[in-house]
Write an enzyme that holds these catalytic residues in place. Sequence first.
Site, PDB file in Angstrom:
ATOM      1  CE1 TYR A 140      -3.237  -2.755  -0.036  1.00 16.27           C
ATOM      2  CE2 TYR A 140      -4.062  -1.992   2.063  1.00 16.27           C
ATOM      3  CZ  TYR A 140      -4.156  -2.843   0.979  1.00 16.27           C
ATOM      4  OH  TYR A 140      -5.176  -3.749   0.906  1.00 16.27           O
ATOM      5  CE  LYS A 190       0.643 -17.763  -3.095  1.00 16.43           C
ATOM      6  NZ  LYS A 190      -0.203 -18.960  -2.994  1.00 16.43           N
ATOM      7  CG  ASP A 222      -2.828 -20.051  -1.172  1.00 16.20           C
ATOM      8  OD1 ASP A 222      -2.057 -19.955  -0.191  1.00 16.20           O
ATOM      9  OD2 ASP A 222      -2.522 -20.686  -2.193  1.00 16.20           O
ATOM     10  CG  ASP A 246      -7.488  -4.236   3.528  1.00 15.82           C
ATOM     11  OD1 ASP A 246      -8.501  -4.202   4.253  1.00 15.82           O
ATOM     12  OD2 ASP A 246      -7.313  -3.456   2.573  1.00 15.82           O
ATOM     13  CG  ASP A 250     -12.868  -6.239   5.852  1.00 19.51           C
ATOM     14  OD1 ASP A 250     -12.490  -5.775   6.945  1.00 19.51           O
ATOM     15  OD2 ASP A 250     -13.303  -5.530   4.920  1.00 19.51           O
TER      16      ASP A 250
END
Length: 357
Positions: A140, A190, A222, A246, A250
Amino acid sequence: MSKVLVLPGDGIGQEIVAQALKVIEYLNKNDSLNMELVHGLVGGIAYDETGSPLPQATLDAAHECDSILLGAVGGYQWEALERGLRPERGLLGLRAEMDLFSNLRPAILYPQLASASTLKEEVVSGLDLMIVRELVSGIYFGQPRGIEIRNGERYGFNSATYSESEIKRIGHSAFKIAQKRDKRVCSVDKANVLEVCELWRDVMIDVAKDYPDVELSHMYVDNAAMQLVRAPKQFDVMVTSNLFGDVLSDCAAMLTGSIGMLPSASLNKDGFGMYEPIHGSAPDIAGQDIANPLATILSVSMMLRYSLDQVSLANKIDSAVNTVLDQGYRTQDIAAKGDSVVGTSKMGDLVVEALQG
Ligand code: NAD
């Protein structure tokens, strides 16, 4: 004595923070809280009154306080403002100014509310996990970034970057939190594809050496997403990067099915924290005395636990919330058939009554 900056913000922010203040007031009078409150402006209301969503007075006050209690910011009336003046800039500015790199997002499902989840009751009932998300670095913020013309077409690019010290500090944050919980950290990355994650994993393994009482495991993102909906109760603390956090936080929040119940914290290295419910300003229900104030009340509990070292008072608030739910009281957003539906203000009063025991 602790000093807390109170920023109710916009929409339901005013109503829900008022309930949290009832709890603080009660504990100040009747218990060992000893919290001084400083009041300030942020978001749309700050723009209306001062021309800035984050006035200098608010920044100055933040530096003089031990923590911030925030309601929410935003609303339809400020959506057309230029980007730098929008309410959300107030939040981002505070995060940057106070270097709040460690974002704590608990996902707790009170057994009384298990039917609110879209998952089967036995999968989620009693869920209590904490996602620790790195908040001020990663893809980000990484450079270079942009959209430019390459070979006659538009080309978009971002950079997923982490320095060793950035990974270290979020690692320490996660392990310290795990020490106050079930002493298990799952680091999500990852590393099979991304070099930045290879480094992430190496550094986490190093950090773990300082916490022999905490067990470290690793999971690819994943798989972590899959496991969160398959068997979320296997996790205690998950630590991950800005982007993965992020998405996963959620997803974890939705396991509980009740956005009005979840608090959050963003901490810096000195333990200074900004505490707020995970939901927004809910302009659709603002001013109607129907918003759920429990996420904000539980944000006070998190503040006591993670910044102000008042764990027994934090436990007291948590158990008061539990009592009220046991008694069958619900705000409209978490009510099922047969529950006693109460308004925002009444819910605040009920928590205070439960504190009285
Ligand atoms: P929202 O979280 O405000 O609302 C989503 C839905 O959940 C709405 O139907 C709302 O009524 C309901 N809801 C939210 N909190 C509730 C509560 N405590 N009790 C009962 N119901 C509740 O998200 P949104 O509608 O996407 O955004 C509204 C505004 O909030 C926007 O301006 C957005 O930018 C802002 N926002 C702010 C924050 C923040 O301050 N941290 C976070 C998210 C969104």
